[in-house]
Design a protein around this motif. Structure first.
Motif, PDB file in Angstrom:
ATOM      1  N   ALA A 145      42.581  49.663  26.327  1.00 31.09           N
ATOM      2  CA  ALA A 145      41.712  50.531  27.515  1.00 31.09           C
ATOM      3  C   ALA A 145      42.349  50.071  28.752  1.00 31.09           C
ATOM      4  O   ALA A 145      42.781  50.732  29.717  1.00 31.09           O
ATOM      5  N   ALA A 146      42.184  48.652  29.095  1.00 31.16           N
ATOM      6  CA  ALA A 146      42.632  48.051  30.330  1.00 31.16           C
ATOM      7  C   ALA A 146      44.047  48.430  30.644  1.00 31.16           C
ATOM      8  O   ALA A 146      44.404  48.701  31.702  1.00 31.16           O
ATOM      9  N   GLY A 147      45.051  48.436  29.554  1.00 28.36           N
ATOM     10  CA  GLY A 147      46.212  48.489  29.871  1.00 28.36           C
ATOM     11  C   GLY A 147      46.618  50.145  30.197  1.00 28.36           C
ATOM     12  O   GLY A 147      47.382  50.394  31.244  1.00 28.36           O
ATOM     13  N   SER A 148      46.051  50.973  29.692  1.00 24.50           N
ATOM     14  CA  SER A 148      45.810  52.326  29.979  1.00 24.50           C
ATOM     15  C   SER A 148      45.754  52.619  31.533  1.00 24.50           C
ATOM     16  O   SER A 148      46.094  52.965  32.331  1.00 24.50           O
ATOM     17  N   ILE A 149      44.473  51.834  31.712  1.00 28.57           N
ATOM     18  CA  ILE A 149      44.010  52.125  33.174  1.00 28.57           C
ATOM     19  C   ILE A 149      44.897  51.328  34.386  1.00 28.57           C
ATOM     20  O   ILE A 149      45.137  52.112  35.185  1.00 28.57           O
ATOM     21  N   LEU A 150      45.341  50.220  33.803  1.00 20.47           N
ATOM     22  CA  LEU A 150      46.059  49.637  34.902  1.00 20.47           C
ATOM     23  C   LEU A 150      47.433  50.287  34.975  1.00 20.47           C
ATOM     24  O   LEU A 150      48.071  49.943  36.221  1.00 20.47           O
ATOM     25  N   SER A 151      47.807  51.009  33.948  1.00 20.63           N
ATOM     26  CA  SER A 151      49.234  51.572  34.296  1.00 20.63           C
ATOM     27  C   SER A 151      49.194  52.708  35.365  1.00 20.63           C
ATOM     28  O   SER A 151      50.084  53.019  36.146  1.00 20.63           O
ATOM     29  N   LEU A 152      47.874  53.050  36.018  1.00 19.46           N
ATOM     30  CA  LEU A 152      47.627  53.887  37.143  1.00 19.46           C
ATOM     31  C   LEU A 152      47.816  53.081  38.688  1.00 19.46           C
ATOM     32  O   LEU A 152      48.227  53.497  39.556  1.00 19.46           O
ATOM     33  N   ILE A 153      47.536  51.669  38.601  1.00 17.34           N
ATOM     34  CA  ILE A 153      47.354  50.995  39.711  1.00 17.34           C
ATOM     35  C   ILE A 153      48.520  49.857  39.699  1.00 17.34           C
ATOM     36  O   ILE A 153      48.772  49.570  40.746  1.00 17.34           O
ATOM     37  N   GLU A 154      49.154  49.892  38.654  1.00 14.49           N
ATOM     38  CA  GLU A 154      50.194  48.505  38.834  1.00 14.49           C
ATOM     39  C   GLU A 154      51.396  49.031  38.053  1.00 14.49           C
ATOM     40  O   GLU A 154      51.197  49.632  37.064  1.00 14.49           O
ATOM     41  N   SER A 155      52.486  48.772  38.464  1.00 16.54           N
ATOM     42  CA  SER A 155      53.804  49.126  37.745  1.00 16.54           C
ATOM     43  C   SER A 155      54.051  47.964  36.672  1.00 16.54           C
ATOM     44  O   SER A 155      53.756  46.853  36.763  1.00 16.54           O
ATOM     45  N   VAL A 156      54.883  48.231  35.729  1.00 16.53           N
ATOM     46  CA  VAL A 156      54.789  47.198  34.596  1.00 16.53           C
ATOM     47  C   VAL A 156      56.247  46.872  34.424  1.00 16.53           C
ATOM     48  O   VAL A 156      57.161  47.910  34.411  1.00 16.53           O
ATOM     49  N   THR A 157      56.725  45.745  33.935  1.00 15.19           N
ATOM     50  CA  THR A 157      58.045  45.370  33.569  1.00 15.19           C
ATOM     51  C   THR A 157      57.590  44.520  32.276  1.00 15.19           C
ATOM     52  O   THR A 157      56.379  43.890  32.095  1.00 15.19           O
ATOM     53  N   PRO A 158      58.473  44.244  31.361  1.00 18.70           N
ATOM     54  CA  PRO A 158      58.279  43.782  29.947  1.00 18.70           C
ATOM     55  C   PRO A 158      57.941  42.337  30.309  1.00 18.70           C
ATOM     56  O   PRO A 158      57.089  41.678  29.737  1.00 18.70           O
ATOM     57  N   SER A 159      58.518  41.677  31.483  1.00 15.99           N
ATOM     58  CA  SER A 159      58.364  40.316  31.537  1.00 15.99           C
ATOM     59  C   SER A 159      56.778  39.916  32.243  1.00 15.99           C
ATOM     60  O   SER A 159      56.380  38.990  32.341  1.00 15.99           O
ATOM     61  N   LEU A 160      56.098  40.900  32.624  1.00 24.25           N
ATOM     62  CA  LEU A 160      54.655  41.074  33.057  1.00 24.25           C
ATOM     63  C   LEU A 160      53.847  40.371  31.930  1.00 24.25           C
ATOM     64  O   LEU A 160      52.586  39.801  32.386  1.00 24.25           O
ATOM     65  N   GLY A 161      54.110  40.597  30.685  1.00 24.26           N
ATOM     66  CA  GLY A 161      53.446  40.124  29.582  1.00 24.26           C
ATOM     67  C   GLY A 161      52.822  38.721  29.776  1.00 24.26           C
ATOM     68  O   GLY A 161      51.502  38.560  29.873  1.00 24.26           O
ATOM     69  N   PRO A 162      53.567  37.588  29.644  1.00 20.44           N
ATOM     70  CA  PRO A 162      53.167  36.334  29.854  1.00 20.44           C
ATOM     71  C   PRO A 162      52.162  36.139  31.187  1.00 20.44           C
ATOM     72  O   PRO A 162      51.173  35.401  31.060  1.00 20.44           O
ATOM     73  N   ALA A 163      52.749  36.873  32.317  1.00 14.50           N
ATOM     74  CA  ALA A 163      52.077  36.576  33.602  1.00 14.50           C
ATOM     75  C   ALA A 163      50.368  37.187  33.202  1.00 14.50           C
ATOM     76  O   ALA A 163      49.497  36.579  33.684  1.00 14.50           O
ATOM     77  N   TYR A 164      50.233  38.219  32.547  1.00 14.84           N
ATOM     78  CA  TYR A 164      48.985  38.745  32.291  1.00 14.84           C
ATOM     79  C   TYR A 164      48.145  37.822  31.220  1.00 14.84           C
ATOM     80  O   TYR A 164      47.107  37.873  31.291  1.00 14.84           O
ATOM     81  N   THR A 165      48.923  37.390  30.395  1.00 15.51           N
ATOM     82  CA  THR A 165      48.271  36.396  29.564  1.00 15.51           C
ATOM     83  C   THR A 165      47.740  35.106  30.161  1.00 15.51           C
ATOM     84  O   THR A 165      46.648  34.916  29.860  1.00 15.51           O
ATOM     85  N   LEU A 166      48.382  34.744  31.329  1.00  7.13           N
ATOM     86  CA  LEU A 166      48.139  33.548  31.891  1.00  7.13           C
ATOM     87  C   LEU A 166      46.771  34.227  32.628  1.00  7.13           C
ATOM     88  O   LEU A 166      45.827  33.424  32.998  1.00  7.13           O
ATOM     89  N   LEU A 167      47.074  35.147  33.366  1.00  4.63           N
ATOM     90  CA  LEU A 167      45.869  35.904  34.293  1.00  4.63           C
ATOM     91  C   LEU A 167      44.517  35.752  33.275  1.00  4.63           C
ATOM     92  O   LEU A 167      43.256  35.594  33.705  1.00  4.63           O
ATOM     93  N   ALA A 168      44.589  36.262  32.240  1.00  3.72           N
ATOM     94  CA  ALA A 168      43.524  36.450  31.393  1.00  3.72           C
ATOM     95  C   ALA A 168      43.098  35.186  31.024  1.00  3.72           C
ATOM     96  O   ALA A 168      41.895  34.968  30.984  1.00  3.72           O
ATOM     97  N   PHE A 169      43.671  34.318  30.868  1.00  6.46           N
ATOM     98  CA  PHE A 169      43.318  32.847  30.473  1.00  6.46           C
ATOM     99  C   PHE A 169      42.509  32.282  31.708  1.00  6.46           C
ATOM    100  O   PHE A 169      41.546  31.889  31.680  1.00  6.46           O
ATOM    101  N   VAL A 170      43.215  32.534  32.884  1.00  8.04           N
ATOM    102  CA  VAL A 170      42.671  31.989  33.994  1.00  8.04           C
ATOM    103  C   VAL A 170      41.334  32.342  34.223  1.00  8.04           C
ATOM    104  O   VAL A 170      40.079  31.820  34.616  1.00  8.04           O
ATOM    105  N   ILE A 171      41.096  33.888  34.126  1.00  4.88           N
ATOM    106  CA  ILE A 171      39.802  34.630  34.229  1.00  4.88           C
ATOM    107  C   ILE A 171      38.929  33.991  33.262  1.00  4.88           C
ATOM    108  O   ILE A 171      37.629  33.742  33.614  1.00  4.88           O
ATOM    109  N   VAL A 172      39.288  33.892  31.842  1.00  6.77           N
ATOM    110  CA  VAL A 172      38.430  33.463  30.988  1.00  6.77           C
ATOM    111  C   VAL A 172      37.740  32.200  31.095  1.00  6.77           C
ATOM    112  O   VAL A 172      36.779  31.705  30.986  1.00  6.77           O
ATOM    113  N   ILE A 173      38.662  31.164  31.492  1.00  8.99           N
ATOM    114  CA  ILE A 173      38.452  29.850  31.548  1.00  8.99           C
ATOM    115  C   ILE A 173      37.496  29.578  32.660  1.00  8.99           C
ATOM    116  O   ILE A 173      36.425  28.914  32.703  1.00  8.99           O
TER     117      ILE A 173
END
Ligand SMILES: Nc1ncnc2c1ncn2[C@@H]1O[C@H](COP(=O)(O)OP(=O)(O)O)[C@@H](O)[C@H]1O
Ligand SMILES: [Mg+2]
Lengths: 241, 342, 295
Positions: C209-237
């Motif tokens: 769901a989040a990815g689908s929504i996010l495609s509206l407001i941010e553009s994506v490249t394959p290398s953004l995957g790790p960046a989003y993982t890190l972001l998720a970690f930062v948020i969750v921690i």
């Protein structure tokens, strides 16, 4: 004889739960002293305070003339207290002799003298033949003895044993009792043990402390302690010695 | 020295090791440029893997930010060379010092505040990312536009300034790898090494044996970061260009750890075997892909990923432990009871 | 840049936009938190899985003109199936393995996803240009992008659905029971393996769901995957690993600070600021904002 370990009025709370409440006792040098009590009585918590894992909420612990409460576990060990864990925690990937050598390295920085020391200890604990096995391959009785060996290798003045007979068969228990007796006899090592197996306690301990709901409810020589009504009621009643 | 080194190692294992070393020493005489380049990459990963292994394999502290130490080593010596004309060998102590200082800060913060396990791993990533962003804005070393060492076509080798032909770089990295191997061998069979292994296996039990775990974990990160810095020096002078986006990127850190994991975490040969396997196989695959005309970017890394997946699923301890039993080159003492894992 | 001299409205605009983006980040992090809370496995391929959803949303939009906001539900379902299958086949045998072993497994998955996407879609940034991409709402002096408002709203809806599921659905309650007391769940006969798979599926559905929504407001490249993982970690921690409200609050906090940092310092400083928050949280409140202190 001066007390090697003096515990004075120590308590520990875990978020409201009073695990240990105002416990006082002293262990003279060279003695084997037992702590008994039902599960959850606070015995392991008491050990953990002596060993430096927890800082007591109140009271103080004096070992060999210095206050040790609040010291870190490694500092406590370096002062001369060795301990075992109720749930044994050998280093699984290391061999039996390496496990014990890690302990011996504390006082013998040289690798080969530490190994020699480890072999002596393993010999005492009947583990010499299994010295090159990985610790993870040992059976429970062997692991329990490895736990003791590793603590002994740090050459403590006081050894804390947390239920090292639990889960052993009677013959294995007797073997452990013999080993401990011999070590105490030969080296004068002071031993403080938590034990459920009353047979072992009765034959090893010079004195017993009984804990119940964190509080000390009796202390004295074994024969007297097991006859005290409070003890019989709280703990020994069912076991009917 | 030699006797201690070989203690408990079967004779044919010594022979095998000697043969491997001899093969590596004479390789440049037979290898073409391409093969030499591949060998250099392999040895580079063997070296960095060995350095990383000190932290994770020996002391059990998972670092996912080792690119930081490579990058610091690279930028320090490159800057000294470009701006002050100070050669890499003189710059190297400085590079090591800076890396170790960074390792000390990270280790102190993490270990004093009890940050361990996955949290520690994330912390190391965070610091590498700090460095990446910081160097992006550090214009003295080129910022995000990159930092370049002067290049020319070298007809002779200038070892002092690390300017020369591939064969020279090959011997440099081979020497570094050999030194790292010997150092790790000595560390593993030392007091510190045993204390590390105890901490890795069970930190609380280690503390109960009088081991000051904070101090020994600090030693691990200091030694590991210090060992990693020279790889950065090599990297800078071999490739002659540095970009923060690449040097400190998390994928760089991950590349470093793939070798030891595939080879066998905590073993001496794991990082070397792993580097050979992963780089060798990737090159073969690359050749095949080019041959068939299907060569999209990323294909090689998908392969890395698959290798890693297969290894962690079927060989949880890496390739080396089973391989060493197969070759019967493990130490006698370790073989007697090899039913460790059920 | 003279940040301090900008009019107040600008700060407010940026803050609101950051907050709305943060809600979407929060939804993504929610998935990570749910997985960790129950399965006790840290999903190191989380951001990568989200980029899969983003690319699917982009393809659906480009090929069939399907709006990512509507596609949020089917994409959540697709990722649910993916997550369920991953847990059942690959991850389950790793439940009892050491942390670093689990990490390696998911790292391998992450590497395969990043580079698989690179092969399939190339390295260039892609995004969705919806018909309402340039619309905005004016609230007095404030101007807010319509897409961000819709995105934030959709994220809230998805998160609310998840909260409701855990509160009211019998399976949701069973999962919670399993999280609170693993052995207890075994005793009362819950099929833990299936519950774990369901949970991993739900966590993956969040990134769907989040990815689908996010495609509206941010553009994506394959290398953004790790960046989003890190972001998720930062948020969750930051929010507290395993806490659902913490994940949402953490998402808002990080979205907000990143947006303001980009305005006040520079665009590339935004991840610096969130990493700084991460380091501070790790050092001084390791249980996170909403987490309970582990003893
Ligand atoms: N680390 C801890 N955190 C919270 N409660 C604890 C902790 N350790 C022990 N307890 C509680 O303290 C009480 C005493 O436990 P313990 O000392 O292990 O008893 P014993 O060893 O006599 O069986 C028990 O109720 C136990 O649940
Ligand atoms: Mg106990």
């Amino acid at each position: 004889m001066a007390a090697l370990l003096a515990v004075e009025g120590i308590s520990k709370n875990f978020s409201g739960l009073r695990a240990v409440a105002d416990v006082t006792f002293a262990v003279p040098e060279g003695e084997i002293f037992a702590i008994i009590g039902p599960n959850g009585a606070g015995k392991t918590t008491l050990f953990n305070m002596i060993a430096g894992v927890f800082r007591p909420d109140t009271g103080g612990i004096t070992f060999d003339g210095t206050r040790i409460d609040g010291m870190t576990p490694d500092a406590v060990c370096r002062r001369g207290i060795g301990r075992t864990f109720q749930l044994v925690r050998p280093f699984p990937a290391l061999t039996v002799e390496e496990n014990v050598m890690v302990g011996a390295l504390l006082r013998h920085p040289n690798l080969s003298s530490a190994l020699r020391r480890a072999h002596e200890v393993l010999w005492r604990l009947d583990l010499f033949d299994k010295r090159t096995q990985p610790a993870s391959s040992l059976t429970l009785p062997d692991r329990k003895r490895l736990e003791v060996a590793r603590a002994l290798a740090t050459e403590p003045k006081l050894l804390l044993l947390d239920e090292v007979m639990a889960g052993l068969r009677p013959t294995e228990t007797d073997r452990m009792v013999e080993i401990l007796k011999k070590i105490n006899n030969d080296t004068g090592l002071t031993i403080l043990l938590i034990e459920h197996v009353m047979r072992a306690v009765m034959s090893l301990a010079a004195r017993i402390l009984v804990l119940h709901h964190g509080a000390a409810i009796a202390e004295g020589v074994p024969e007297a302690v097991v006859r005290e009504p409070a003890v019989v009621q709280s703990y020994l009643g069912a076991e009917a010695l | 020295m030699m006797k201690r080194l070989l203690h408990g190692v079967p004779l044919h294992a010594t022979v095998l090791l000697a043969l491997l070393l001899a093969a590596l020493v004479v390789a440049p005489a037979f290898a073409n440029d391409y093969l030499l380049t591949v060998l250099i990459v392999i040895l580079y990963f063997a070296y960095t893997g060995q350095a990383w292994n000190v932290m994770m394999g020996f002391a059990g502290q998972l670092s996912l930010g080792h690119a930081l130490y490579v990058g610091l080593g690279a930028y320090t010596t490159a800057a000294l060379y470009v701006h002050f004309g100070i050669g890499p060998w003189i710059g190297m102590p400085m590079a090591i010092l800076i890396s170790v200082a960074c390792g000390a800060i990270i280790g102190f913060l993490a270990f004093r505040f009890g940050v361990g396990g996955v949290y520690f791993a994330i912390l190391t990533i965070a610091f590498a990312e700090f460095a990446r962003i910081g160097f992006d804005h550090f214009s003295w070393v080129g910022g995000s536009a990159g930092f370049f060492l002067p290049v020319a076509n070298y007809s002779h080798d200038d070892l002092m300034n690390l300017r020369g032909r591939p064969a020279m770089f090959y011997y440099v990295i081979l020497a570094l790898t050999a030194v790292a191997f010997l150092l790790c061998h000595a560390l593993m069979r030392s007091r510190v090494g045993y204390f590390w292994q105890a901490i890795r296996e069970d930190e609380e039990a280690a503390r109960s044996l009088g081991i000051d775990t904070f101090r020994y974990k600090m030693y691990a990160i200091l030694i590991s970061s210090g060992m990693t810095a020279p790889a950065g020096v090599f990297f800078a002078f071999y490739y002659n260009n540095l970009f923060p986006e690449q040097t400190f990127f998390i994928l760089r850190s991950i590349e470093i750890i793939l070798g030891p994991i595939i080879g066998g975490v905590g073993t001496l040969f794991g990082p070397i075997i792993g580097a050979f396997l992963i780089t060798g196989l990737a090159e073969v695959l690359q050749e095949l892909l080019t041959w068939y005309g299907f060569d999209p970017p990323g294909a090689k890394r998908v392969f890395y990923g698959l290798c890693l997946l297969v290894v962690v699923m079927i060989l949880p301890h890496g390739v080396w432990p089973p391989l060493s039993r197969l070759l019967r080159v493990d130490r006698e003492t370790e073989r007697t009871g090899d039913k460790a894992e059920p | 840049m003279g940040g301090p001299f900008l009019p107040l409205e600008i700060y407010l605009n940026v803050a609101i936009s950051g907050l709305l983006t943060g809600l979407v980040y929060g939804l993504m992090a929610l998935g990570l938190s749910v997985i960790f809370g129950v399965v006790r496995v840290v999903n190191f391929a989380h951001g990568e899985m989200m980029t899969i959803a983003m690319y699917l949303a982009i393809v659906l939009f480009a090929s069939y003109g399907l709006d990512p906001l509507l596609m949020m539900i089917p994409l959540a379902a697709v990722l649910f199936v993916l997550g369920y299958a991953m847990q059942m086949t690959m991850i389950n045998p790793f439940i009892a393995r050491p942390e670093h072993s689990q990490f390696m497994l998911l790292l391998a998955v992450a590497i395969i996803i990043v580079n698989g996407l690179l092969i399939a879609f190339g390295p260039d940034a892609q995004s969705v240009q919806a018909s309402y991409s340039f619309d905005s709402f004016a609230l007095g002096p404030l101007i807010v992008d319509a897409t961000k408002v819709y995105a934030g709203g959709a994220a809230i809806l998805a998160a609310a659905a998840l909260f409701a599921f855990f509160r009211y659905a019998p399976i949701g309650r069973a999962i919670r029971a399993c999280a609170d007391n693993h052995t207890g769940a075994l005793v009362i006969g819950l099929n833990v393996k299936r519950l774990y798979a369901l949970t991993f599926g739900l966590g993956a559905a969040c990134v769907g769901a989040a990815g689908s929504i996010l495609s509206l407001i941010e553009s994506v490249t394959p290398s953004l995957g790790p960046a989003y993982t890190l972001l998720a970690f930062v948020i969750v921690i930051t929010g507290g690993l395993g806490s659902m409200t913490g994940a949402l609050l953490g998402g808002i906090l990080i979205g907000l600070t990143e947006a303001l940092a980009a305005l006040l310092i520079s665009a590339s400083a935004k991840s610096m600021v969130s990493f700084a928050i991460l380091v501070l949280v790790l050092l001084f409140r390791p249980q996170g904002i909403m987490g309970k202190r582990l003893s």
